[in-house]
Design an enzyme around this catalytic site. Sequence first.
Site, PDB file in Angstrom:
ATOM      1  N   HIS A  99       0.814  -1.209   0.000  1.00 50.39           N
ATOM      2  CA  HIS A  99       0.000   0.000   0.000  1.00 50.39           C
ATOM      3  C   HIS A  99       0.854   1.269   0.000  1.00 50.39           C
ATOM      4  CE1 HIS A  99       0.379  -0.186   4.531  1.00 50.39           C
ATOM      5  NE2 HIS A  99       0.387   1.129   4.383  1.00 50.39           N
ATOM      6  N   ASP A 103       0.378  -7.648   1.495  1.00 46.08           N
ATOM      7  CA  ASP A 103       0.700  -6.222   1.626  1.00 46.08           C
ATOM      8  C   ASP A 103       2.202  -5.981   1.722  1.00 46.08           C
ATOM      9  OD1 ASP A 103       0.201  -3.528   1.682  1.00 46.08           O
ATOM     10  OD2 ASP A 103      -0.102  -3.448   3.855  1.00 46.08           O
ATOM     11  N   SER A 116       4.604   3.014   7.825  1.00 49.92           N
ATOM     12  CA  SER A 116       4.307   1.820   7.047  1.00 49.92           C
ATOM     13  C   SER A 116       5.500   1.408   6.191  1.00 49.92           C
ATOM     14  CB  SER A 116       3.105   2.056   6.131  1.00 49.92           C
ATOM     15  OG  SER A 116       1.922   2.162   6.880  1.00 49.92           O
TER      16      SER A 116
END
Length: 480
Positions: free
Chosen positions: A122, A152, A228
Amino acid sequence: MKHFAKKLITISLAAVLTASLFADPPAKKGQQDKKQALSVVEALQTSFRNITSDMLPAVVEVDVTETKKVQNPLRSMPFFWFGDPDSEENDKGSREYESKGLGSGVIVRRDGNTLYVLTNNHVAGGATKISIKLNDDREFEGKLVGADERIDIALVSFESSDKSIPVAPLGNSDDVMAGDICMAFGAPLGYRQSVTQGIVSAVGRDGSGVGSISDFIQTDAAINQGNSGGPLVNIYGEVIGINTWIASRSGGSQGLGFAIPINNVKNAIDSFISGGKIKYGWVGVSLLDVTNDFKKELGVENIEGAFAAQVFTGSPAYKCGIKPGDYIIELNGKAVKSVNQLVRDVGNLQAGTTARFVVIRDGMKQPAINVKIEERTDEVVNANNKLWPGFIAMPLTDDAKKQLEIDDKKLKGIVVSSVQAKSPAATLRLQNGDVITAVNGKSVNNVREFYEELAKADRTINFDVYSNGGTLTTGTFKIR
């Protein structure tokens, strides 16, 4: 005797006086205790400093640009266009724009002058431009090597002849336990090369629709937007996870951060480099988490496992004898604890290898079933016409009868749910909420009996369906 006692007391007092003369005063002893305690804290601080100084050069900021399309808001209005009304852009009713974002990453491998950065899908999976920034402010053009939405994870590369750029060591996330000290690295809110410290709060957490097949490490080390893709690191300076998402009402850190265990992605690094994608193993079973009431009807109450609600015809599972309604309890000698765990373990199997499954069927443990694994592709997993039976059978409970507005308290059977388009169920015109009372003319009183009769049907099948106080029989479906 009294003289001896008196002498002993005198000697004891002398000893105490002598000790008191040569002992450290209370104030000095307190200072020594403080110094000793401080030395322990200093040692811990030194450890954190060493881990941070070693890890930060391998942690990067990942700046990305994505090209997106937006619908022309005036397209539906007469006489109004953006620019030339005859242009290709206006003909499509949309226009492109660039969206910028940032995340974090960690250098996990070097091959000559090529360095590989692990981050989240992402963050970089949809990027058209990628920039990698090191903690010494150097900037490199990045290239997307591969990305995977299911887990992911993405891998990005950049080129540099500087051999001093370090590669972060990868740890063993299977050894991680709740209470372990850990550190989260990344670029939270754009503050590049930051570090926070906390503990592992829990392991084996399910995702929030992010990385659907990962069992996340939960930590209270502060993780915010921009973290992230950054690494979660243990006290040995090893990467044990990739920071992925936070549970937050405000959008900021609330002590609920989640990281993908590094063992879940080690093989992905090799797969991305060799072929640009992860090659998942495929068995051909649609799995379902079931409630305790469901387990009770199946005869597997208080038994951990994964329920095979549907099987793809022609799949490895179908050809080797796994049937809808089987309750899978073991894979290659390893107990199945949950659906997510089984999905991960099957995905890690190599195509062409043989896996050993143990199932409970009709309430009885069956002999082991050997299944030859195939590669998972979008084509096979989206072939609804091969998904057998094409719906999920749910218990016909009193609550279900109430929702379906069924007054017949004696009615027995199962409730049809999750009918798949183009599946055998759709071909038979079954609808969600239908109540099946018989399979090939044989009455079924519950979920277990339904799947027993379903397993017996090997050529053709039809169902008796209760509707509006009466029963009708579907057409006959020829099983492939």
